[in-house]
Design a protein around this motif. Structure first.
Motif, short mmCIF file in Angstrom:
data_model
loop_
_atom_site.label_atom_id
_atom_site.label_comp_id
_atom_site.label_asym_id
_atom_site.label_seq_id
_atom_site.Cartn_x
_atom_site.Cartn_y
_atom_site.Cartn_z
N SER A 149 3.98 -2.40 2.08
CA SER A 149 4.56 -1.05 2.00
C SER A 149 3.53 -0.03 1.51
O SER A 149 3.47 1.09 2.02
CB SER A 149 5.79 -1.06 1.09
N ASP A 150 2.69 -0.42 0.53
CA ASP A 150 1.68 0.49 0.00
C ASP A 150 0.61 0.79 1.05
O ASP A 150 0.20 1.95 1.22
CB ASP A 150 1.02 -0.09 -1.25
N SER A 170 -5.10 1.15 -4.65
CA SER A 170 -5.51 2.54 -4.81
C SER A 170 -4.35 3.52 -4.73
O SER A 170 -4.54 4.73 -4.92
CB SER A 170 -6.54 2.90 -3.73
N CYS A 171 -3.15 3.02 -4.42
CA CYS A 171 -2.02 3.92 -4.23
C CYS A 171 -0.73 3.24 -4.69
O CYS A 171 -0.75 2.09 -5.16
CB CYS A 171 -1.90 4.34 -2.75
N GLY A 172 0.37 3.91 -4.57
CA GLY A 172 1.66 3.32 -4.92
C GLY A 172 1.87 3.24 -6.42
O GLY A 172 1.28 3.98 -7.22
N ASP A 173 2.70 2.29 -6.85
CA ASP A 173 3.12 2.18 -8.24
C ASP A 173 2.39 1.10 -9.02
O ASP A 173 2.76 0.78 -10.15
CB ASP A 173 4.63 1.90 -8.30
N ARG A 199 -7.54 3.03 -11.37
CA ARG A 199 -6.14 2.67 -11.61
C ARG A 199 -6.02 1.29 -12.25
O ARG A 199 -5.03 1.02 -12.95
CB ARG A 199 -5.36 2.69 -10.29
N LYS A 200 -6.99 0.43 -12.02
CA LYS A 200 -6.90 -0.95 -12.52
C LYS A 200 -7.77 -1.21 -13.75
O LYS A 200 -7.86 -2.34 -14.21
CB LYS A 200 -7.29 -1.93 -11.39
#
Length: 228
Positions: free
Chosen positions: A172-173, A222-225, A16-17
Motif C-alpha cells: 500500500s505504501d 520513505s513514506c506512509g506511517d 525517518r528510520k
C-alpha cells in the motif's frame, strides 16, 4: 512525470528510520542465483499455497497451521499430488487439520501442474526463476497469474519475495508513492501500469546499483506511517 532521484528517497527513509545504519539493518537481501537453484520444486508449491491461503486470513493463523498443511499435502511433493483425483482433493479440503476452503485447496493441484510443466521445460522450476530475464520481473508476475491459480495481484509477488527472489512489492505504501509521483494511474495490474512501474524501478536500480528488493523496501520506509 519527473521521477524522484533515488538518493532523495533514501535520505528521507534514513531520516525517518533513525539514520543510514538503522535503515540498512531493516533491509532484506535476495538470494543469489546459485541459492535459488538449490530450492526444490515442493518448496515453491508450499510458498505459493501459503500465500494463497493467507489472502483474506490472518497471516499468523495460516503460518501456525502450516505444518498441518505440509502433512496433509505430502510435503507438497509434486508427483504424488498430481496423482490425486478430484474426489481426493475434495476430501482433503474437508480435513479439520487445515483451513477448509475448497477453492483455495484446488489451487494446489493447479499450481503443481504449473511447476511440473516448467520443470519439464527448464529442468526445474528454480531454473526458470533464477534465469528469468533481468529487468522483467513483472513479466514473471504475469506468468504466475496466467499459468498458475490465484497468484495474481500481489500474491505471486509476495510468494517470490518470501522465497528470496529479487522483486519489488506493490504494498500500500509503495503503490501510494508511485501514484503520487504519477508513475501510473488506474489499475496497478494492467500491462501498461506494470510496464511503467517496472521502468521506474529499473531507473532507480541504475541510479543506486541496489536490488529491487532494497529499492522497494526503502520506498516503503520513505513514506506512509512507518516512522521510527
Amino acid at each position: 512525470m519527473t521521477l524522484e532521484k533515488f538518493d532523495a528517497i533514501y535520505a528521507r527513509a534514513a531520516e525517518r528510520k533513525g539514520g543510514d545504519e538503522q535503515l540498512e539493518s531493516l533491509l532484506s537481501t535476495p538470494l543469489t542465483r546459485s541459492e535459488l537453484l538449490s530450492i526444490a520444486d515442493d518448496r515453491w508449491l508450499s510458498a505459493f499455497s501459503q500465500k494463497v491461503f493467507q489472502c483474506g486470513i490472518s497471516w499468523s493463523v495460516v503460518r501456525n497451521k502450516w505444518p498441518n498443511f505440509e502433512e496433509v499435502f505430502f510435503g507438497f511433493k509434486i508427483e504424488p499430488l498430481l496423482m490425486l483425483s478430484d474426489e481426493h482433493w475434495e476430501q482433503k479440503a474437508t480435513d479439520q487439520r487445515i483451513i477448509r476452503h475448497l477453492t483455495k485447496v484446488m489451487s494446489i493441484p493447479a499450481n503443481a501442474r504449473m511447476i511440473h510443466q516448467a520443470s519439464l521445460e527448464y529442468g526445474s522450476f528454480s531454473t526458470m526463476i533464477a534465469d528469468w530475464p533481468e529487468g522483467k520481473i513483472t513479466d514473471l508476475w504475469l506468468y504466475l497469474k496466467k499459468h498458475g491459480s490465484r497468484l495474481g495481484g500481489n500474491t505471486g509477488a509476495y510468494a517470490l519475495r518470501q522465497m528470496g527472489v529479487d522483486t519489488f512489492i506493490l504494498s500500500s505504501d509503495v503503490e501510494a508513492y508511485l501514484r503520487n509521483c504519477d508513475v501510473f494511474e488506474g489499475g496497478k495490474t494492467s500491462k501498461r501500469a506494470l510496464t511503467a512501474i517496472n521502468a521506474a524501478f529499473t531507473t532507480w536500480q541504475q541510479q543506486s546499483g541496489r536490488s529491487l528488493t532494497h529499492i522497494s523496501q526503502i520506498i516503503a520506509f520513505s513514506c506512509g506511517d512507518n516512522r521510527l
